[in-house]
Design a protein around this motif. Structure first.
Motif, mmCIF file in Angstrom:
data_model
loop_
_atom_site.group_PDB
_atom_site.id
_atom_site.type_symbol
_atom_site.label_atom_id
_atom_site.label_comp_id
_atom_site.label_asym_id
_atom_site.label_seq_id
_atom_site.Cartn_x
_atom_site.Cartn_y
_atom_site.Cartn_z
ATOM 1 N N THR A 54 7.060 -2.011 -5.818
ATOM 2 C CA THR A 54 6.634 -1.122 -4.738
ATOM 3 C C THR A 54 7.780 -0.241 -4.266
ATOM 4 O OG1 THR A 54 5.678 -1.087 -2.510
ATOM 5 C CG2 THR A 54 7.171 -2.896 -3.031
ATOM 6 N N ILE A 70 1.883 -2.633 -4.390
ATOM 7 C CA ILE A 70 1.302 -3.002 -3.101
ATOM 8 C C ILE A 70 0.397 -1.906 -2.556
ATOM 9 C CG2 ILE A 70 1.840 -3.514 -0.685
ATOM 10 C CD1 ILE A 70 4.257 -5.057 -1.593
ATOM 11 N N GLN A 71 0.922 -0.688 -2.442
ATOM 12 C CA GLN A 71 0.144 0.401 -1.854
ATOM 13 C C GLN A 71 -0.786 1.016 -2.894
ATOM 14 O OE1 GLN A 71 -0.464 1.079 1.015
ATOM 15 N NE2 GLN A 71 1.276 1.193 2.406
ATOM 16 N N TYR A 98 7.397 -4.475 3.047
ATOM 17 C CA TYR A 98 6.448 -5.537 2.688
ATOM 18 C C TYR A 98 7.132 -6.768 2.069
ATOM 19 C CZ TYR A 98 2.819 -1.983 3.311
ATOM 20 O OH TYR A 98 1.983 -1.018 3.824
ATOM 21 N N ASP A 145 -6.197 -0.137 -10.753
ATOM 22 C CA ASP A 145 -6.590 -0.673 -9.443
ATOM 23 C C ASP A 145 -6.931 -2.154 -9.572
ATOM 24 O OD1 ASP A 145 -9.594 -1.133 -9.797
ATOM 25 O OD2 ASP A 145 -9.423 0.989 -10.340
ATOM 26 N N GLU A 205 -3.666 -7.663 -0.361
ATOM 27 C CA GLU A 205 -5.061 -8.068 -0.138
ATOM 28 C C GLU A 205 -5.672 -8.626 -1.418
ATOM 29 O OE1 GLU A 205 -6.236 -4.791 3.335
ATOM 30 O OE2 GLU A 205 -6.508 -4.322 1.211
ATOM 31 N N THR A 207 -5.171 -3.161 -1.223
ATOM 32 C CA THR A 207 -3.723 -3.242 -1.459
ATOM 33 C C THR A 207 -3.414 -4.432 -2.368
ATOM 34 O OG1 THR A 207 -3.228 -4.720 0.386
ATOM 35 C CG2 THR A 207 -3.318 -2.351 0.870
#
Length: 238
Positions: free
Chosen positions: A81, A57-58, A86, A37, A66, A63
């Motif tokens: 991803t 991304i997800q 995106y 993460d 972010e 994310t």
């Protein structure tokens, strides 16, 4: 080729392992960390020099996009991803490439080549050549005489005679009288061109033609050689 330090950030273990496997197959790539993460990734970025970030991304909580926006100093980024929607937003963040899962090793290499070109140390353009100003050696002396300042070239001076508080510059054009000291002038004139031959005379070496007893010939002029100067005159000229 320089080593590229890589950080992998993906919440899926299989995805992290795949990217690590690809990295291990490229000699100049090095894995400095694998994170599940973005919060783990922040710690790695603080403690290591990271050149290239493989970023999913997800991810839960934060994310990849972010997370990327929180970084003040960003390494190069390759998004990895499964969501192609995106892509546009990713390129607006100035990423290197966008790898759509599942991607093959060949596609991975294309992204690495893009990053390598950006990381290649840029050779600064050669500094503009500074024109070398050749310092021309002074070839004259300034002489004050009769409320004027004359520029007398060394090559025109036959000899110089001390006349008490005056100095007489004898040139091919005549004589110029000026206040001064022969001793001081001896320190000013270039020694490779002039020589002291007497307490009252200095001569231009290039005009000395012959030695006769204690006299030297300068064209149709004869000048005396002082006893204390004769040895130096013989050593340097004859």
């Amino acid at each position: 080729m320089r080593t590229i330090n890589c950080l992998i950030v993906d919440d899926e273990e299989l995805a992290r392992n795949l990217v690590e496997n690809y990295i291990d197959r490229v000699p100049h790539l090095n894995v400095v960390g694998k994170c599940a993460d973005p919060f783990e990734a922040m710690q790695v970025l603080q403690e290591n020099k990271v050149d290239l970030l493989f970023l999913d991304i997800q991810m839960p909580n934060l994310t990849g996009i972010e997370f990327l926006k929180t970084l003040s100093q960003k390494p190069l980024v390759i998004f990895t991803t499964a969501y192609k929607e995106y892509a546009m937003e990713g390129y607006e963040l100035d990423i290197v490439d966008y790898l759509l899962k599942p991607f093959r090793f060949e596609r991975f290499l294309q992204a690495i080549n893009k990053a390598g070109k950006l990381l290649k140390p840029m050779t600064p353009p050669p500094a503009p050549a500074t024109p070398t100003t050749e310092v021309k050696q002074k070839d004259y002396i300034l002489v004050k005489s009769e409320f004027k300042v004359f520029r007398i070239f060394y090559k025109d001076i036959l000899y110089i005679k001390s006349m008490k508080e005056y100095i007489a510059y004898h040139t091919s054009n005549g004589r110029t009288l000026s206040l001064g000291s022969l001793k001081k002038l001896e320190q000013e004139l270039p020694p490779e061109l002039f020589i002291r031959i007497h307490k009252s005379y200095m001569a231009n070496i290039s005009y000395i033609e012959a030695l006769e007893g204690n006299m030297i010939h300068l064209g149709d002029q004869k000048l005396p050689i002082g006893t204390s100067y004769k040895e130096e005159v013989l050593k340097r000229i004859f």
